[in-house]
Design a protein around this motif. Structure first.
Motif, mmCIF file in Angstrom:
data_model
loop_
_atom_site.group_PDB
_atom_site.id
_atom_site.type_symbol
_atom_site.label_atom_id
_atom_site.label_comp_id
_atom_site.label_asym_id
_atom_site.label_seq_id
_atom_site.Cartn_x
_atom_site.Cartn_y
_atom_site.Cartn_z
ATOM 1 N N ARG A 1 6.726 9.087 2.225
ATOM 2 C CA ARG A 1 7.901 8.366 3.535
ATOM 3 C C ARG A 1 7.527 6.564 2.141
ATOM 4 O O ARG A 1 6.817 5.875 2.437
ATOM 5 N N ALA A 2 8.568 6.106 2.255
ATOM 6 C CA ALA A 2 8.894 4.767 1.817
ATOM 7 C C ALA A 2 10.099 3.934 2.661
ATOM 8 O O ALA A 2 11.109 4.150 2.341
ATOM 9 N N THR A 3 9.753 2.229 2.580
ATOM 10 C CA THR A 3 10.772 1.758 2.577
ATOM 11 C C THR A 3 12.060 1.662 1.700
ATOM 12 O O THR A 3 13.073 2.094 2.664
ATOM 13 N N SER A 4 12.055 2.330 0.475
ATOM 14 C CA SER A 4 13.236 2.836 -0.448
ATOM 15 C C SER A 4 13.388 3.881 -0.644
ATOM 16 O O SER A 4 14.228 3.880 -1.347
ATOM 17 N N SER B 1 1.819 -1.215 6.061
ATOM 18 C CA SER B 1 1.990 -0.226 5.211
ATOM 19 C C SER B 1 3.923 -0.416 4.866
ATOM 20 O O SER B 1 4.098 -0.117 5.357
ATOM 21 N N LEU B 2 3.632 -0.492 3.131
ATOM 22 C CA LEU B 2 4.722 -0.206 2.764
ATOM 23 C C LEU B 2 5.376 1.126 2.707
ATOM 24 O O LEU B 2 6.301 1.690 2.643
ATOM 25 N N ALA B 3 4.623 1.893 2.802
ATOM 26 C CA ALA B 3 4.611 3.675 2.459
ATOM 27 C C ALA B 3 4.070 4.420 2.833
ATOM 28 O O ALA B 3 2.595 4.026 3.211
ATOM 29 N N SER B 4 3.677 5.547 3.433
ATOM 30 C CA SER B 4 3.608 6.259 3.703
ATOM 31 C C SER B 4 3.248 7.664 3.516
ATOM 32 O O SER B 4 4.058 7.957 2.934
ATOM 33 N N LEU C 1 5.064 6.670 11.114
ATOM 34 C CA LEU C 1 5.011 6.741 9.645
ATOM 35 C C LEU C 1 4.737 7.827 9.093
ATOM 36 O O LEU C 1 4.136 8.078 7.810
ATOM 37 N N ASP D 1 3.348 1.134 -8.667
ATOM 38 C CA ASP D 1 3.303 2.540 -6.750
ATOM 39 C C ASP D 1 2.819 3.834 -7.188
ATOM 40 O O ASP D 1 4.135 4.504 -7.036
#
Length: 420
Positions: free
Chosen positions: A323-326, A308-311, A288, A348
């Protein structure tokens, strides 16, 4: 197509100070500062975009800025789109962002002039000037306020308010229920203490403090650092003067290894002889985080720990890494050492400090977690330097706020700035 310059003035109204002023004065102040970031205005085209919760304010300020820029000798002034990607693709050379807030009796405008890279060379926008102007809320400006009876679900402007906590040299912050009493706290760490505040009656009231103790660290960084995280009723705090951190959960206290970052869970070890952390020291968190970083945070959603969906992290040299999933991982230059992620009711976001000028106070810059990480809000003219940032529901109303610890060393005072 000739290169052009885009001026984006994004205005929202919140409440600030006393004194006399008007919308004309605000436009004059902005135009004077914008001129310094346009290089040679006679060779530039400028597009002006003003957005505000009240259309008449946006239209009038737009017209005033257009007139001022024409008086400066700008070759052409037109309206444009507020999307930086569009501006770059259209061949614009400058992007000027301005955000206006109404706070405690003042209309305050702040922003920046960005030089946009050409499509040929690429690269990141470069800050050419920081902008600030303000005008007192006189009768002219009050005419722009919404009429009585405005629906409560009308668009809400950004709000920023300070809470004094005295001479407390904070190094880290987090928000959560740190003692299991069902009430949220703002938890801060100094070089030797952990302190918790609650928001009561519009003030920050200290609830408890605990001294850090244990064996002295075998090696200390050049500058003091600390981390704190509050998840599932467990608090983990660690200051660099001590070899171990402290964990408190359900009334019990014990030593804890490593440095734990808000919203990420797990822990990292500081790399010997340097002032940064290495992702390889973070165990399961390594995927992450970037290889080297000063500070880091994760995005909490629904109270889940470690999910976490983003870091985000700040790399050595003042580079924001997101960094994020999308999203593909992206980087933004020119930030301070602190970072936090927040799931606000407006979307967000990632918040970071930004050094403005040497010897000047910092700004708090809030960016959308979206392609390009566009700036959605700035808090300028803070009364000091941003020493820590966190995010959480500080007063139990169900809404997340961003909290920044702003330190004035000369005055020996710290304020907690709450932003939503």
């Amino acid at each position: 197509m000739f290169p052009r310059t885009l001026l984006i003035a994004t205005a929202c109204l919140c409440l600030g100070g006393t004194g006399r002023g008007s919308l004309d004065g605000l436009a004059d102040g902005l135009a004077e500062r914008i001129r310094g970031g346009l290089d040679s205005p006679r060779t530039r085209d400028v597009a002006v975009v003003v957005a505000a919760p009240w259309p008449r304010l946006a239209t009038d300020l737009n017209g005033l800025l257009v007139a001022r820029l024409r008086a400066l000798g700008v070759r052409s002034v037109t309206r444009g789109e507020p999307d930086p990607a569009w501006a770059r693709a259209a061949g614009f050379e400058r992007l000027v962002r301005v955000e206006v807030e109404l706070s405690a009796g003042k209309l305050r405008a702040s922003g920046m002039v960005l030089a946009l890279p050409s499509g040929l060379w690429g690269g990141e926008p470069e800050v050419r000037a920081h902008l600030f102007a303000e005008a007192a809320l006189d009768d002219e400006l009050r005419a722009y306020l919404p009429p009585a009876g405005t629906p409560p679900n009308a668009p809400v402007a950004w709000q920023a308010r300070p809470l004094a906590i005295g001479d407390v040299a904070l190094l880290a912050l987090d928000v959560g229920d740190a003692d299991g009493d069902g009430r949220p706290e703002i938890v801060g760490v100094t070089a030797g203490e952990v302190i918790a505040w609650g928001i009561e009656g519009g003030r920050a009231q200290e609830r408890w403090r605990v001294r850090l103790d244990g064996r002295a660290a075998a090696e200390r960084p050049r500058a003091e650092l600390a981390t704190v995280s509050v998840d599932d009723g467990a608090l983990i705090a660690h200051a660099s003067d001590f070899s171990d951190g402290m964990k408190r959960a359900r009334g019990a206290q014990q030593a804890a290894r490593g440095f734990s970052f808000p919203g990420l869970g797990g822990a990292c070890e500081r790399s010997p002889g340097v002032d940064w952390f290495a992702a390889e020291s973070c165990g399961a968190l390594a995927g992450l985080l970037p290889d080297k970083f000063w500070s880091a945070a994760g995005l909490r959603k629904g109270g889940a720990r470690g999910g976490s969906l983003a870091s985000a992290a700040v790399l050595p040299g003042g580079i924001l890494w997101l960094r994020a999933t999308s999203l593909a991982p992206l980087q933004v230059r020119g930030v301070g050492a602190q970072v936090a992620l927040a799931a606000l009711d407006r979307g967000d976001v990632v918040a970071a400090s930004e050094p403005v000028e040497p010897g000047e106070p910092d700004a708090l810059v809030i960016r959308a977690i979206a392609p390009g990480a566009p700036v959605v809000h700035r808090v300028d003219r803070l009364p000091g330097n941003v020493r820590a940032i966190a995010a959480g529901d500080v007063d139990g109303d169900g809404r997340v706020e961003i909290v920044a610890a702003v330190r004035d060393d000369a005055a020996r005072k710290t304020e907690l700035w709450l932003v939503n």
